[in-house]
Design an enzyme around this catalytic site. Structure first.
Site, short mmCIF file in Angstrom:
data_model
loop_
_atom_site.label_atom_id
_atom_site.label_comp_id
_atom_site.label_asym_id
_atom_site.label_seq_id
_atom_site.Cartn_x
_atom_site.Cartn_y
_atom_site.Cartn_z
N ARG A 273 4.89 -8.18 15.41
CA ARG A 273 4.34 -9.44 14.90
C ARG A 273 4.85 -10.62 15.72
NH1 ARG A 273 5.67 -8.95 8.59
NH2 ARG A 273 6.41 -11.05 9.01
N LYS B 287 12.28 -5.88 0.84
CA LYS B 287 11.47 -6.24 -0.34
C LYS B 287 10.15 -5.47 -0.38
CE LYS B 287 11.17 -10.64 0.71
NZ LYS B 287 11.91 -10.68 1.99
N ARG C 101 9.74 -18.93 -2.57
CA ARG C 101 10.60 -19.03 -1.39
C ARG C 101 11.30 -20.39 -1.31
NH1 ARG C 101 8.20 -14.96 2.26
NH2 ARG C 101 9.29 -14.92 4.25
N ARG D 293 13.51 -17.70 11.25
CA ARG D 293 13.18 -17.26 9.88
C ARG D 293 14.43 -17.06 9.03
NH1 ARG D 293 9.79 -12.11 10.68
NH2 ARG D 293 9.52 -12.06 8.42
N ARG E 200 10.78 -3.42 14.11
CA ARG E 200 9.66 -3.23 13.17
C ARG E 200 8.33 -3.33 13.91
NH1 ARG E 200 9.92 -5.89 7.28
NH2 ARG E 200 9.11 -7.84 8.06
P1 AMP Z 1 6.91 -12.52 5.07
O1 AMP Z 1 6.06 -11.41 5.53
O2 AMP Z 1 7.10 -12.56 3.57
O3 AMP Z 1 8.23 -12.62 5.81
O4 AMP Z 1 6.10 -13.87 5.40
C1 AMP Z 1 5.72 -14.20 6.72
C2 AMP Z 1 5.59 -15.72 6.87
O5 AMP Z 1 4.59 -16.20 5.94
C3 AMP Z 1 6.84 -16.49 6.51
O6 AMP Z 1 7.75 -16.57 7.60
C4 AMP Z 1 6.26 -17.85 6.14
O7 AMP Z 1 5.86 -18.58 7.28
C5 AMP Z 1 4.98 -17.46 5.40
N1 AMP Z 1 5.21 -17.29 3.94
C6 AMP Z 1 5.16 -16.13 3.23
N2 AMP Z 1 5.41 -16.35 1.92
C7 AMP Z 1 5.66 -17.68 1.81
C8 AMP Z 1 6.00 -18.53 0.72
N3 AMP Z 1 6.16 -18.05 -0.53
N4 AMP Z 1 6.17 -19.86 0.98
C9 AMP Z 1 6.01 -20.36 2.22
N5 AMP Z 1 5.70 -19.62 3.29
C10 AMP Z 1 5.52 -18.29 3.10
#
Ligand code: AMP
Length: 215
Positions: free
Chosen positions: A162, A13, A88, A173, A127
């Protein structure tokens, strides 16, 4: 363009969003990047989000909607936006629908990036992310390594794995995605505005999006 990018962590994404921003000045809005920035800065938002993020769970819908209501009204969204990692959950999707109606904003469509689980696991464990919270450039030890090992090409800060990209957190996740986010595919299909692209190459995804935008 105004798009939602749906897909599991590691589906591409962020990469697709970055490629799309170059086409027409639309901005990438990544809730993950916003939250990581807040954690690094030690703000109240960051403190509230940190535990859920590190365990591979989700931050509360209320916190996320607060962030997005503010973000979507910033002037740089006028040319368009690419929602990366948001919504999400079904409640976030429903709240977004109400928010966009209130702001008089119409989405073009939602894109589902569909990538096999084995590819995702391989991508996420290899990553690396720039540790500088205002950079957050992404690399891959196999497919997109830094020029100097462990050092960001763009800003010279160390690159890190990370905390939520350890094997245990990744598996959580992906489970969270299946349980909470995958149902959004059905939600947007029902709305009649979903483009599904099964491709591991981000340029193929971008081309499919351009084709649909061109009608
Ligand atoms: P990402 O980089 O998009 O995978 O986001 C990293 C982490 O941030 C996720 O595993 C969630 O813990 C949190 N997060 C990001 N976006 C959201 C969202 N829209 N709703 C809830 N948690 C989020």
């Amino acid at each position: 363009m105004r798009l939602i990018l749906l897909g599991a962590p590691g589906a591409g994404k962020g990469t697709v969003a970055k490629l799309l921003t170059k086409l027409d000045g639309s901005v990438q809005i990544s809730t993950g990047d916003i939250l990581r920035g807040a954690v690094a800065a030690g703000t109240e938002l960051g403190l509230k989000a940190k535990a859920a993020m590190n365990s591979g769970g989700l931050v509360s819908d209320d916190l996320i909607m607060g962030i997005m209501a503010e973000r979507l009204q910033q002037p740089d969204c006028a040319k368009g936006f690419l929602l990366d990692g948001f919504p999400r959950t079904i409640p976030q999707a429903e709240a977004l629908k109400i928010l966009l109606a209130k702001l008089g904003i119409k989405l073009d469509f939602t894109v589902e990036i569909d990538v096999p689980r084995a590819v995702i696991l391989d991508r996420l464990t290899t990553r690396r992310t720039c540790s500088n919270s205002s950079c957050q450039a992404i690399y891959n030890t196999k497919s997109n390594p830094t020029k100097v090992n462990g050092i960001c090409d763009k800003c010279g800060s160390p690159t890190i794995q990370r905390e939520d990209e350890t094997e245990a957190a990744i598996s959580k996740r992906l489970d969270t995605y299946d349980a909470m986010t995958a149902p959004l595919v059905g939600f947007y299909k029902k709305e009649g505005n979903l483009l599904t692209v099964s491709a591991t190459d981000s340029n193929v995804v971008v081309k499919a999006i351009q084709d649909k935008l061109a009608g």
